[in-house]
Motif scaffolding. Structure first.
Motif, PDB file in Angstrom:
ATOM      1  N   SER A   1       0.859  -1.186   0.000  1.00 22.42           N
ATOM      2  CA  SER A   1       0.000   0.000   0.000  1.00 22.42           C
ATOM      3  C   SER A   1       0.890   1.230   0.000  1.00 22.42           C
ATOM      4  CB  SER A   1      -0.913  -0.010   1.231  1.00 22.42           C
ATOM      5  OG  SER A   1      -1.765   1.129   1.228  1.00 22.42           O
ATOM      6  N   GLU A   2       0.704   2.088  -0.997  1.00 19.80           N
ATOM      7  CA  GLU A   2       1.606   3.227  -1.198  1.00 19.80           C
ATOM      8  C   GLU A   2       0.816   4.506  -1.436  1.00 19.80           C
ATOM      9  OE1 GLU A   2       4.833   4.662  -4.615  1.00 19.80           O
ATOM     10  OE2 GLU A   2       4.342   2.530  -4.403  1.00 19.80           O
ATOM     11  N   GLU A   3       1.198   5.568  -0.747  1.00 15.66           N
ATOM     12  CA  GLU A   3       0.612   6.883  -0.991  1.00 15.66           C
ATOM     13  C   GLU A   3       1.281   7.486  -2.224  1.00 15.66           C
ATOM     14  OE1 GLU A   3      -1.950   7.959   1.325  1.00 15.66           O
ATOM     15  OE2 GLU A   3      -1.595   5.809   1.556  1.00 15.66           O
TER      16      GLU A   3
ATOM     17  N   GLU B   1       1.202  10.577  -5.609  1.00 17.62           N
ATOM     18  CA  GLU B   1       0.772  11.862  -6.144  1.00 17.62           C
ATOM     19  C   GLU B   1       1.155  11.934  -7.616  1.00 17.62           C
ATOM     20  OE1 GLU B   1       2.600  14.948  -3.893  1.00 17.62           O
ATOM     21  OE2 GLU B   1       1.338  14.661  -2.113  1.00 17.62           O
TER      22      GLU B   1
ATOM     23  N   GLY C   1      -3.551   9.983  -3.895  1.00 23.08           N
ATOM     24  CA  GLY C   1      -4.343   8.797  -3.605  1.00 23.08           C
ATOM     25  C   GLY C   1      -3.511   7.686  -3.006  1.00 23.08           C
ATOM     26  N   THR C   2      -4.084   6.489  -3.057  1.00 22.10           N
ATOM     27  CA  THR C   2      -3.434   5.284  -2.543  1.00 22.10           C
ATOM     28  C   THR C   2      -3.475   4.218  -3.623  1.00 22.10           C
ATOM     29  OG1 THR C   2      -4.122   5.751  -0.270  1.00 22.10           O
ATOM     30  CG2 THR C   2      -3.492   3.488  -0.777  1.00 22.10           C
TER      31      THR C   2
ATOM     32  N   THR D   1      -2.752   0.152  -4.175  1.00 17.17           N
ATOM     33  CA  THR D   1      -2.535  -1.120  -3.495  1.00 17.17           C
ATOM     34  C   THR D   1      -2.165  -2.153  -4.552  1.00 17.17           C
ATOM     35  OG1 THR D   1      -4.936  -1.497  -3.552  1.00 17.17           O
ATOM     36  CG2 THR D   1      -4.003  -0.656  -1.517  1.00 17.17           C
TER      37      THR D   1
ATOM     38  N   ARG E   1     -10.649   9.386  -1.083  1.00 12.52           N
ATOM     39  CA  ARG E   1     -10.264   8.190  -1.834  1.00 12.52           C
ATOM     40  C   ARG E   1     -11.027   6.933  -1.399  1.00 12.52           C
ATOM     41  NH1 ARG E   1      -4.104   8.559  -0.124  1.00 12.52           N
ATOM     42  NH2 ARG E   1      -4.709  10.765  -0.298  1.00 12.52           N
ATOM     43  N   ASP E   2     -11.532   6.914  -0.171  1.00 10.52           N
ATOM     44  CA  ASP E   2     -12.284   5.756   0.317  1.00 10.52           C
ATOM     45  C   ASP E   2     -13.778   5.882   0.061  1.00 10.52           C
ATOM     46  OD1 ASP E   2      -9.956   4.556   1.271  1.00 10.52           O
ATOM     47  OD2 ASP E   2     -10.134   5.513   3.240  1.00 10.52           O
TER      48      ASP E   2
ATOM     49  N   ALA F   1     -12.346   1.554   0.023  1.00  5.64           N
ATOM     50  CA  ALA F   1     -11.282   0.848   0.744  1.00  5.64           C
ATOM     51  C   ALA F   1     -11.585  -0.647   0.787  1.00  5.64           C
ATOM     52  CB  ALA F   1     -11.138   1.404   2.153  1.00  5.64           C
TER      53      ALA F   1
END
Length: 467
Positions: free
Chosen positions: A142-144, A146, A158-159, A161, A183-184, A194
């Motif tokens: 899981s990575e943040e 931009e 965002g995120t 996965t 984002r969720d 999510a």
């Protein structure tokens, strides 16, 4: 569609505001306070959570039945035994007086209406139960992230996965419904995006979910943008995924919920690189028709009589006619005040004027103007990639009949690769439900039926296995 229906189109900022005010030593307002508003459809509990630090109050508000928590509170005043609590984000105000150290008798005012509400001190606030919300540690990466939308120059955040130890896997970009969504896609304490991302990623599919413009860490402003602007944001996300070594660029698709299901076909017609689209309660008919149907179904579910439903439709028609016929927003604002209040605006009190102007601000926005007149059928006819459209038969916001319109529109462009699934007992969020009423969303612990997740996963893997 979240912004223009009860609860769903309403976007509330879940923030925290420190309120500075002179507070008498006694009585003490610090603590949790519960009160009930009596409505025609039943009781609605409101909870004020108040703490005192160095003579200053910190206040938040919950509405459990609507899944709202930590609403920002304005001024909190205690003068002698009198109490005043302002909640400007929902145009509400509570005023009363202590009848004992643990009870306050008073009134709740909102949007020109007044209700008797007595507050009582309670020990704890019961948390909302959302058992499907994923919690770390996750069995995937899981990575943040931009990136920039080159069309607008805005930064989007965002995120992503990513399944572990998988090369050239399929991927999806999630597209939220209307309103300022994170984002969720938080709604009523649920985090459906999510949950979807967690399930798909555990089954070998990379997922990118992104904050809307002006939400979280993304730049921009939702209210001044349209679905076309959001389509450019999504396309920027697709191009971001194409650069990731873990992803097969031929296997990138879209999953859109509600308005997101309207945006996905727009993106698919802008790029030949979209492998598939999934429409979750996406519209197949024009926005104006969706809004009429939506308002009528929700009103009936709330127990309103037929004459009230028809009266509400006539009011909608007056409003929509102004929006469609007057392009100048300043002139439209004055005409809308006239149409909504039938010439009584100048004689209203300030609270009522604020409520009317808040409504006008929504329908006089760029977003609403575009949505009201947009017909998705011509765009659907241009979509050449596989399409999966899902709908709940108890959905009161986008009727299940939209599936037929989607099939017909996609087929009209000689694309026969369209699948639809009706879920007999599901609402707009794809929860198992009783009636489909918006009031149920927060009360149901399930975020999304696992069967729906499985259908989405199996269909995506089937579409991408031969590529």
């Amino acid at each position: 569609m979240k912004r223009y229906t009860i609860g769903l189109f309403t976007t509330l900022l879940l923030s925290f505001l420190i309120v500075e005010t002179a507070i008498a030593q006694k009585p003490d307002l610090a603590g949790n306070w519960s009160g009930k508003i009596k409505l025609p459809t039943g009781e609605l509990e409101i909870i004020f959570k108040i703490t005192q630090n160095d003579g200053k109050y910190e206040a938040k508000m919950d509405v459990p039945k609507q899944g709202a928590s930590d609403l920002p509170v304005g001024d909190v005043l205690v003068i002698d035994d009198s109490v005043s609590i302002a909640v400007p984000v929902i145009l509400g105000n509570y005023s009363g007086h202590f009848s004992s150290p643990d009870s306050v008798s008073g009134k709740w005012k909102q949007s020109g209406m007044t209700f008797d509400v007595n507050l009582v001190r309670i020990d704890e606030v019961a948390p909302l139960l959302r058992p499907q919300t994923p919690e770390p540690p996750f069995p995937y990466l899981s990575e943040e992230v931009e990136y920039i939308n080159p069309e607008s120059g805005l930064k989007l955040a965002g995120t992503i996965t990513i399944p572990k130890d998988v090369d050239a896997c399929p991927a999806v970009v999630m597209i939220t419904g209307s309103g300022a969504q994170n984002r969720d896609e938080n709604i009523f304490g649920h985090k459906p995006f999510a949950v979807i991302a967690d399930f798909l990623t555990q089954n070998g599919i990379t997922v990118l979910r992104v904050d809307d413009r002006g939400v979280g860490d993304s730049e921009g402003n939702v209210s001044t943008s349209t679905s076309l602007d959001f389509a450019d944001d999504v396309l920027a996300g697709v191009n971001f995924l194409k650069k990731r070594k873990e992803i097969d660029p031929r296997k990138i698709g879209l999953i859109g919920h509600s308005e997101g299901g309207l945006i996905a076909p727009l993106v698919a017609t802008k790029s030949h690189n979209i492998a598939f689209i999934v429409m979750l309660a996406g519209p197949g008919t024009a926005g104006e028709q969706i809004l009429y149907e939506q308002a009528a179904l929700i009103a009936k579910a709330a127990g309103l009589p037929d004459y009230s439903v028809e009266q509400n439709k006539r009011s909608q028609q007056r409003i929509f006619e102004v929006v469609k016929s007057e392009p100048d927003t300043a002139k439209a604002r004055e005409k809308l005040r006239e149409a909504i209040t039938q010439g009584m605006y100048t004689g209203m009190n300030e609270d009522m004027k604020k409520a009317i102007d808040a409504q006008i601000s929504s329908v006089n926005s760029n977003w609403f103007r575009y949505f009201l007149t947009y017909d998705p059928k011509p765009t659907l006819a241009k979509v050449k990639c596989p399409v999966l459209a899902l709908n709940g038969s108890k959905d009161l916001q986008v009727q299940v009949s939209n599936l037929e319109a989607i099939i017909k529109a996609v087929n009209s462009g000689n694309n026969m690769n369209v699948d639809t699934v009706r879920f007999a007992n599901h609402n707009h969020l794809f929860q198992n439900c009783e009636t489909g009423a918006v009031a149920e969303y927060a009360q149901i612990e399930e975020t999304i039926d696992p069967e729906v997740l499985t259908v989405i996963k199996d269909w995506i893997l089937e579409q991408t296995s031969a590529k």
